[in-house]
Design a protein around this motif. Structure first.
Motif, short mmCIF file in Angstrom:
data_model
loop_
_atom_site.label_atom_id
_atom_site.label_comp_id
_atom_site.label_asym_id
_atom_site.label_seq_id
_atom_site.Cartn_x
_atom_site.Cartn_y
_atom_site.Cartn_z
N GLU A 1 0.83 -1.19 0.00
CA GLU A 1 0.00 0.00 0.00
C GLU A 1 0.87 1.24 0.00
O GLU A 1 2.03 1.22 0.42
CB GLU A 1 -0.96 0.01 1.20
CG GLU A 1 -0.28 0.00 2.55
CD GLU A 1 -1.30 -0.08 3.69
OE1 GLU A 1 -2.38 -0.64 3.47
OE2 GLU A 1 -1.00 0.44 4.77
N VAL A 2 0.30 2.31 -0.50
CA VAL A 2 1.00 3.59 -0.62
C VAL A 2 0.30 4.61 0.25
O VAL A 2 -0.92 4.76 0.20
CB VAL A 2 1.02 4.06 -2.09
CG1 VAL A 2 1.61 5.45 -2.20
CG2 VAL A 2 1.82 3.08 -2.94
N ARG A 3 1.06 5.32 1.05
CA ARG A 3 0.49 6.34 1.92
C ARG A 3 0.02 7.55 1.11
O ARG A 3 0.66 7.94 0.12
CB ARG A 3 1.53 6.78 2.94
CG ARG A 3 0.99 7.76 3.96
CD ARG A 3 1.98 8.04 5.05
NE ARG A 3 1.41 8.92 6.04
CZ ARG A 3 2.05 9.35 7.12
NH1 ARG A 3 3.29 8.95 7.34
NH2 ARG A 3 1.46 10.15 7.98
N ASN A 4 -1.09 8.13 1.52
CA ASN A 4 -1.61 9.35 0.90
C ASN A 4 -1.33 10.56 1.79
O ASN A 4 -1.24 10.43 3.02
CB ASN A 4 -3.12 9.25 0.67
CG ASN A 4 -3.45 8.40 -0.55
OD1 ASN A 4 -2.58 7.77 -1.13
ND2 ASN A 4 -4.70 8.40 -0.94
N TYR A 5 -1.20 11.72 1.15
CA TYR A 5 -0.99 12.97 1.88
C TYR A 5 -2.01 14.01 1.42
O TYR A 5 -2.26 14.16 0.21
CB TYR A 5 0.41 13.52 1.63
CG TYR A 5 1.51 12.69 2.25
CD1 TYR A 5 1.80 12.80 3.60
CD2 TYR A 5 2.27 11.81 1.47
CE1 TYR A 5 2.82 12.06 4.18
CE2 TYR A 5 3.29 11.06 2.05
CZ TYR A 5 3.55 11.18 3.40
OH TYR A 5 4.55 10.44 3.97
N PRO B 1 -1.07 10.10 -3.52
CA PRO B 1 -0.15 9.05 -3.04
C PRO B 1 1.29 9.54 -2.97
O PRO B 1 1.72 10.38 -3.77
CB PRO B 1 -0.32 7.94 -4.08
CG PRO B 1 -0.79 8.64 -5.31
CD PRO B 1 -1.62 9.79 -4.85
N SER B 2 2.01 8.98 -2.02
CA SER B 2 3.40 9.37 -1.82
C SER B 2 4.25 9.15 -3.07
O SER B 2 5.24 9.86 -3.28
CB SER B 2 3.99 8.57 -0.65
OG SER B 2 3.91 7.17 -0.89
N ARG C 1 -3.98 10.91 9.50
CA ARG C 1 -3.63 9.76 8.67
C ARG C 1 -4.63 9.51 7.54
O ARG C 1 -5.52 8.66 7.63
CB ARG C 1 -3.55 8.51 9.55
CG ARG C 1 -2.97 7.29 8.91
CD ARG C 1 -1.47 7.41 8.73
NE ARG C 1 -0.87 6.14 8.40
CZ ARG C 1 0.42 5.95 8.22
NH1 ARG C 1 1.22 6.96 8.34
NH2 ARG C 1 0.90 4.78 7.92
N ALA D 1 2.88 1.49 3.83
CA ALA D 1 2.29 2.75 4.29
C ALA D 1 3.26 3.50 5.15
O ALA D 1 4.12 2.93 5.78
CB ALA D 1 1.02 2.46 5.04
N ASP E 1 -6.48 8.00 4.49
CA ASP E 1 -6.55 6.58 4.13
C ASP E 1 -5.50 6.26 3.07
O ASP E 1 -5.34 7.00 2.09
CB ASP E 1 -7.95 6.26 3.61
CG ASP E 1 -8.26 4.78 3.70
OD1 ASP E 1 -7.63 4.08 4.50
OD2 ASP E 1 -9.15 4.33 2.96
N SER E 2 -4.78 5.17 3.24
CA SER E 2 -3.76 4.77 2.28
C SER E 2 -4.40 4.10 1.06
O SER E 2 -5.58 3.74 1.07
CB SER E 2 -2.75 3.83 2.93
OG SER E 2 -3.41 2.68 3.41
N SER E 3 -3.61 3.94 0.02
CA SER E 3 -4.08 3.33 -1.23
C SER E 3 -3.44 1.96 -1.40
O SER E 3 -2.24 1.85 -1.64
CB SER E 3 -3.70 4.22 -2.43
OG SER E 3 -4.32 5.48 -2.34
#
Length: 300
Positions: free
Chosen positions: A161-165, A242-243, A263, A300, A265-267
């Motif tokens: 998963e990829v963290r979102n900002y 996404p990061s 935080r 994440a 939600d991550s992708s």
């Protein structure tokens, strides 16, 4: 007429939508493709395709024949792959659909390494902005996507998963104010992504671990994560990105993160492939390769 070859040609015409596109894909002349389809129709005693100067369309018989022919071709492919698997060889063409952002930032860089490790394979790589792809209907072996698809005909293998900002330019924050809570986003201009189905709300996880949705609004939406990034970095509004896309811009100060304690939600990233009795050795090898190469990267 070679029936199997004719079925493959017809299948390609159906997938690509034209005789000329199928001819280019199969490295054949358009005349040869047209002749082969005509021979198949003559053998069956029915017309499969209506031809006009502008477009092709399947007849009722063609619509019935196409998925059944695809099933036969898939069965033959599985038989070939299973027999080859007895000799531990991974070979053949792998048709891959991949989202633009994942392709440009990660996956295309890995493909040459996979081909080096598996010299008997070739890859047809299709980058797209579409969120949903008809993997079976469009003849793909694997699709790489943010998020899964609710389809019992598919196997979804999680790659990470990829963290979102939540981010915007410093100039945007200075001009419009910095939010203290996700609920404050309702008063801002957000760049909305219908690619991720987040037009009206963005999901968050609070400091206490509770998940909730915050209402968002904006004057523009896009089906492209990359387009959302470009509009965010141009100062149009706030992005939830996404990061993979924003790490560099955050690092050099072009984008500034807010609400990180909530935080976003991550992708999740998935490899999707058809659910069959026998999974082709080439597909299994490619997905296993992605899991191996990306497990430490997509976190994440």
């Amino acid at each position: 007429m070679n029936l199997l070859t004719a079925m493959r040609v017809f299948d390609r015409v159906c997938l690509l939508g034209s005789l000329s596109a199928a001819a280019r894909d199969l490295n054949m002349s358009t005349t040869a493709v047209s002749r082969m389809v005509k021979e198949l129709e003559d053998d069956l005693g029915v017309r499969l395709i209506n031809r006009t100067t502008r477009r092709l369309s399947l007849t009722e018989a063609g619509r019935d024949y196409a998925p059944r022919a695809r099933g036969v071709l898939d069965d033959i492919s599985e038989l070939q792959d299973s027999t080859r698997g007895l000799h531990k060889e991974t070979r053949g063409l792998i048709r891959v659909s991949c989202s633009n952002v994942l392709g440009h930032t990660r996956i295309t860089k890995l493909v040459p390494r996979f081909l080096d490790e598996n010299p008997l394979t070739t890859i047809e790589f299709d980058l797209t902005a579409r969120y949903v792809v008809g993997i079976v209907e469009e003849g793909y072996d694997v699709a790489i996507r943010f998020g899964g698809q609710a389809d019992s005909a598919l196997i979804a293998r999680r790659l990470g998963e990829v963290r979102n900002y939540v981010c915007a330019t410093p100039e945007y924050w200075d001009r419009h104010g910095r939010p203290n809570h996700p609920d404050d986003l309702a008063g801002h201009s957000c760049v909305l992504s219908n690619f991720a189905k987040r037009l009206g709300t963005w999901p968050f996880v609070g400091p206490d671990g509770a998940a909730f949705d915050a209402a968002v609004g904006g004057r523009i939406s896009t089906n492209s994560v990359e387009a959302a990034y470009q509009m965010t970095i141009a100062g149009f509004g706030i992005g939830n990105l996404p990061s993979l896309l924003v790490d560099t811009a955050i690092g050099d100060g072009r984008l500034e993160v807010q609400l990180d304690e909530f935080r976003p939600d991550s992708s999740p990233i998935y490899a999707l492939y058809p659910h069959r009795t026998y999974i082709a050795a080439k597909v299994r090898a490619f997905v296993d390769f992605l899991v191996r190469e990306l497990s430490a990267d997509f976190t994440a």
